[in-house]
Design an enzyme around this catalytic site. Structure first.
Site, PDB file in Angstrom:
ATOM      1  N   TYR A   1      98.735  70.016  64.132  1.00 14.33           N
ATOM      2  CA  TYR A   1      99.609  68.854  64.051  1.00 14.33           C
ATOM      3  C   TYR A   1      99.078  67.846  63.030  1.00 14.33           C
ATOM      4  CZ  TYR A   1     102.121  64.648  65.569  1.00 14.33           C
ATOM      5  OH  TYR A   1     102.886  63.508  65.599  1.00 14.33           O
TER       6      TYR A   1
ATOM      7  N   SER B   1     101.949  60.402  61.208  1.00 15.99           N
ATOM      8  CA  SER B   1     101.119  60.105  62.371  1.00 15.99           C
ATOM      9  C   SER B   1      99.789  59.526  61.920  1.00 15.99           C
ATOM     10  CB  SER B   1     100.864  61.380  63.177  1.00 15.99           C
ATOM     11  OG  SER B   1      99.935  61.148  64.220  1.00 15.99           O
TER      12      SER B   1
ATOM     13  N   GLY C   1     114.118  59.938  67.518  1.00 17.17           N
ATOM     14  CA  GLY C   1     115.325  60.138  66.724  1.00 17.17           C
ATOM     15  C   GLY C   1     116.572  59.679  67.433  1.00 17.17           C
TER      16      GLY C   1
ATOM     17  N   GLY D   1     116.054  65.589  63.990  1.00 13.74           N
ATOM     18  CA  GLY D   1     115.478  65.436  65.320  1.00 13.74           C
ATOM     19  C   GLY D   1     116.115  64.290  66.080  1.00 13.74           C
TER      20      GLY D   1
END
Length: 264
Positions: free
Chosen positions: A158, A135, A14, A8
């Site tokens: 997510y 996260s 990234g 990414g």
């Protein structure tokens, strides 16, 4: 000169990390992304080598690993950063090329598979590091409905994928004790000004520089050379959701993971 693969790397955290690492002149960068034009731009800016793959296809993840293994005999750092974010009010369930719930596939199965395929290179590069971008948003997978066919929301998908990645980090760290390969997970910052955060509809909280500094610390800070099996929130070690420490949850996650990746 350390050889570092950033997934990414064509956008957001990234790309910013690639710029930061390139500026030091001490690393050789392997840059993964999905968009060829953006990859060329970051390669021109950093001098890195590009690798294109769509992580919604596990076959492409495997091909990426094979391409890297065919070109290099070692890897010093793997930063598993590529991921799919969420829309705050999103309720449209999406599937990967393999028919899996999209965020589970891209945010969890893809980095697990890539890491597995690249472990021989990481072992040869030891002391080496694996950094999993996770996260603070975390929810346990419902093993009776792992692809969220019922009551789907983007946010839940997510958060489930990110807790799964943290849980896997702990298991992998235990597996790799004594090999010289460390593995840690990180919540780099809260709602940085990236395309992913903007698409979520959430208000920006932290700077991109905050996320880069937190990630860079796990990549090459000397004081973390032997630190493994930890979860960090920005630059502080933290405690993840309780399921990440639950042997039964991790056992069931491992079974699900092996089943979904069994032919790869």
């Amino acid at each position: 000169m350390a050889l570092i693969l950033i997934t990414g790397a064509s956008d957001g955290l990234g790309r910013a990390l690639a710029d930061d690492l390139a500026a030091s002149g001490r690393h050789r960068l392997l840059l993964h992304g999905r968009n060829a034009q953006r990859l060329r731009e970051v390669a021109d800016a950093t001098g890195g080598e590009t690798f294109r793959a769509d992580f919604s296809s596990l076959a492409e993840v495997g091909s990426l690993a094979a391409e890297i293994a065919g070109s290099y005999d070692r890897l010093d750092v793997l930063v598993n950063n590529a991921g799919v974010g969420f829309h705050a009010n999103g309720t449209t369930r999406e599937l990967s090329a393999d028919g899996y719930e999209l965020r589970l596939a891209v945010n969890y199965l893809a980095p697990v598979l890539l890491t597995r395929k690249l472990l021989p290179l990481l072992r040869r590069g030891a002391p080496s590091r694996i950094v999993n971008i996770a996260s603070v948003g975390q929810q346990p997978i419902d093993f009776d409905d792992p692809h969220q066919e019922r009551g789907y929301t983007d946010v839940a998908a997510y958060c489930r994928s990110k807790l799964a990645l943290i849980s896997h980090t702990y298991d992998l760290a235990e597996e790799l004790v004594g090999t010289g390969v460390t593995v840690n997970s990180l919540h780099p910052a809260l709602y940085m000004p990236t395309a992913m955060s903007k698409r979520s509809g959430m208000e920006i909280v932290d700077s991109l520089e905050t996320g880069v500094a937190a990630t860079r610390r796990l990549v090459d800070a000397p004081e973390l050379a032997d630190v493994t099996g930890r979860y960090f929130e920005i630059e502080k070690e933290a405690r993840a959701s309780e399921e990440a420490y639950d042997p039964e949850y991790r056992r069931r996650l491992g079974e699900l993971t092996r089943d979904l990746l069994k032919d790869l």
